[in-house]
Design a protein around this motif. Structure first.
Motif, PDB file in Angstrom:
ATOM      1  N   LEU A 117       0.810  -1.225   0.000  1.00 38.06           N
ATOM      2  CA  LEU A 117       0.000   0.000   0.000  1.00 38.06           C
ATOM      3  C   LEU A 117       0.840   1.270   0.000  1.00 38.06           C
ATOM      4  O   LEU A 117       0.290   2.361  -0.006  1.00 38.06           O
ATOM      5  CB  LEU A 117      -0.965  -0.013   1.183  1.00 38.06           C
ATOM      6  N   GLN A 142      -5.186   7.449   4.857  1.00 43.45           N
ATOM      7  CA  GLN A 142      -6.194   6.867   3.982  1.00 43.45           C
ATOM      8  C   GLN A 142      -6.764   5.582   4.551  1.00 43.45           C
ATOM      9  O   GLN A 142      -6.099   4.866   5.296  1.00 43.45           O
ATOM     10  CB  GLN A 142      -5.586   6.537   2.615  1.00 43.45           C
ATOM     11  N   VAL A 144      -8.058   2.106   2.944  1.00 42.64           N
ATOM     12  CA  VAL A 144      -7.912   1.384   1.687  1.00 42.64           C
ATOM     13  C   VAL A 144      -8.769   0.124   1.740  1.00 42.64           C
ATOM     14  O   VAL A 144      -8.700  -0.645   2.696  1.00 42.64           O
ATOM     15  CB  VAL A 144      -6.438   1.003   1.436  1.00 42.64           C
ATOM     16  N   VAL A 151      -6.041  -3.230  -4.806  1.00 40.70           N
ATOM     17  CA  VAL A 151      -6.707  -2.077  -4.194  1.00 40.70           C
ATOM     18  C   VAL A 151      -8.017  -1.824  -4.938  1.00 40.70           C
ATOM     19  O   VAL A 151      -8.021  -1.636  -6.159  1.00 40.70           O
ATOM     20  CB  VAL A 151      -5.800  -0.830  -4.239  1.00 40.70           C
ATOM     21  N   ARG A 154      -9.491   3.893  -2.384  1.00 43.90           N
ATOM     22  CA  ARG A 154      -8.832   4.597  -1.282  1.00 43.90           C
ATOM     23  C   ARG A 154      -9.697   5.805  -0.935  1.00 43.90           C
ATOM     24  O   ARG A 154     -10.193   6.481  -1.823  1.00 43.90           O
ATOM     25  CB  ARG A 154      -7.437   5.095  -1.676  1.00 43.90           C
TER      26      ARG A 154
END
Length: 170
Positions: A117, A142, A144, A151, A154
């Motif tokens: 990340l 953030q 996520v 991902v 976000r």
């Protein structure tokens, strides 16, 4: 942070890197497991308990699986401090302070997948109760959402940066 399991056993770790299994009635150690070295700081991580009694400890040497009797089953070394693992049945996901999120095979402690990340995280992972592949992790400022190692989205949490400052949002 301590957790309580079968038979009233409390699992709690020290900053010096020792996991204690403590009888909740007597306060005495049932067993201890030394993680090799200390953490250096208190991240308040908690072990996770599997249905079969396996203890998953985010210790100073990575994520370590122990039997209910305190015998080491396996160890997954990570590049940073692991946070409290999230468990949903046999699915285990753990976050790492370097921003990695790792899906773990609990039978042998291998990484099934890793999501990088790109940041720092000291939060514990959360699993979706509706989607068996969705997990949520904080990294820097953030939140996520992950679908396994990908991902999904976000969201900025800039309001959290202002805690304790004048004019900060709730």
């Amino acid at each position: 942070g301590p957790v309580i399991g079968r038979g009233g056993i409390i699992y709690a770790a020290t900053n010096s890197g020792v996991l204690h299994a403590i009888d909740s009635q007597s306060g005495e150690d049932v067993w201890t497991y030394a993680g090799g070295h200390g953490y250096g700081s208190d991240l308040s991580t908690s072990p996770a308990l599997l249905a079969d009694g396996t203890v998953l400890w985010p210790g100073p040497d990575g994520l370590t699986a122990l039997t209910a009797q305190g015998k080491k089953l396996w160890n997954l070394r990570v590049k940073g401090q692991p946070s409290s693992p999230a468990v949903d049945g046999t699915r285990v996901v753990v976050g790492v302070s370097n921003g990695d999120v790792i899906g773990v095979d609990v039978t042998n402690g291998t990484a099934l997948w890793t999501a990088h990340l790109n940041g720092s995280s000291y939060g514990s992972i959360a699993l979706s109760p509706k989607d068996p592949h969705r997990a949520y992790q904080t990294v820097d400022d953030q939140l996520v959402a992950l679908d396994d190692d990908k991902v999904a989205w976000r969201a900025g949490l800039d309001g959290l940066e202002g805690v304790g400052r004048a004019g900060a949002r709730d």
